[in-house]
Motif scaffolding. Sequence first.
Motif, short mmCIF file in Angstrom:
data_model
loop_
_atom_site.label_atom_id
_atom_site.label_comp_id
_atom_site.label_asym_id
_atom_site.label_seq_id
_atom_site.Cartn_x
_atom_site.Cartn_y
_atom_site.Cartn_z
N ASP A 40 0.86 -1.19 0.00
CA ASP A 40 0.00 0.00 0.00
C ASP A 40 0.89 1.24 0.00
N LEU A 41 0.27 2.40 -0.17
CA LEU A 41 1.07 3.62 -0.33
C LEU A 41 1.87 3.95 0.92
N ALA A 42 1.27 3.71 2.09
CA ALA A 42 1.99 4.04 3.34
C ALA A 42 3.24 3.18 3.48
N VAL A 45 5.94 4.38 1.05
CA VAL A 45 6.64 5.59 1.49
C VAL A 45 7.76 5.24 2.47
N THR A 46 7.46 4.30 3.38
CA THR A 46 8.48 3.87 4.36
C THR A 46 9.66 3.21 3.65
N ALA A 71 -1.43 8.85 -7.74
CA ALA A 71 -1.32 8.62 -6.29
C ALA A 71 0.01 7.95 -5.95
N ILE A 72 0.41 7.00 -6.77
CA ILE A 72 1.68 6.29 -6.53
C ILE A 72 2.85 7.25 -6.72
N ASP A 74 2.90 10.54 -6.60
CA ASP A 74 2.90 11.59 -5.57
C ASP A 74 3.44 11.07 -4.24
N ALA A 75 3.02 9.87 -3.86
CA ALA A 75 3.42 9.34 -2.55
C ALA A 75 4.83 8.79 -2.56
N ALA A 76 5.15 7.98 -3.56
CA ALA A 76 6.41 7.22 -3.52
C ALA A 76 7.55 7.88 -4.28
N ARG A 77 7.22 8.79 -5.17
CA ARG A 77 8.26 9.46 -5.98
C ARG A 77 9.26 8.45 -6.56
#
Length: 237
Positions: A40-42, A45-46, A71-72, A74-77
């Motif tokens: 998942d996106l969270a 990001v970690t 969304a991917i 923006d969050a994960a770059r």
Amino acid sequence: MALEVKICGLSTPETLDAALGAGADMIGMVFFAPSPRHVDLATAVTLVARARGKAGIVALTVDADDATLAAIVDAARPDMLQLHGKESPQRVAAIRARFGLPVMKAIGIATAADLATLPAFEAVADRLLLDAKPPKGAALPGGNGVAFDWTLIAGLDLSRPFMLSGGLDPDNVADAVRLIRPPGVDVSSGVERAAGIKDPERIAAFLRAARAAEAAGAEHPTGGKPAHTSSRETSPS
Ligand SMILES: O=C(O)c1ccccc1N[C@@H]1O[C@H](COP(=O)(O)O)[C@@H](O)[C@H]1O
């Protein structure tokens, strides 16, 4: 150019660290809910925070729409998008233009006839990923641990760098590197102990075997020039 090794489907800090510690050039995260490797996106990001600057970060999607991709991104770059579905050349070009990221398009190969699709994707993708076609009825378009007949691509003259994937593991990656001399190799299930559970020992063994085969190739009388090296190599427009 040195062989690039990508470990795909990483989903925990421990196995990510194992891939980075073993010297992976790229790490892949799967954004595809049916996969046992889905993050998942969270979580992404970690993982990205641990990997940034140590390896290229690749986000794998399957026929994702623009909102999902946004969304991917923006969050994960991520540093690169891997498109592993039935995306057309037009869709690949549109994604590349919209998100301003390099795109690696996966192409499923089972027979020589499948190579006919390559030119259209060479024109629009930054890289190609040559993977086995999924077995009939498979739930996933990749990550199935199935290899294709590598001799189909021996001596292939592509205008893009490519990664060889599909059923690679610590025991066969050296043979693949010796036979094909690909610019890169990508592995997912071959470095797992169970579906979606990466094994740090197998990750390290894969990297060791790939690097050893690369080094042995560099001592070859050709001077280690990859079989694929092409004077046609350009960038997609
Ligand atoms: O790994 C997955 O779960 C996955 C899901 C959907 C599309 C592609 C997926 N993985 C990619 O498939 C190839 C080959 O995997 P394997 O080594 O044979 O298991 C690899 O490029 C992964 O990036």
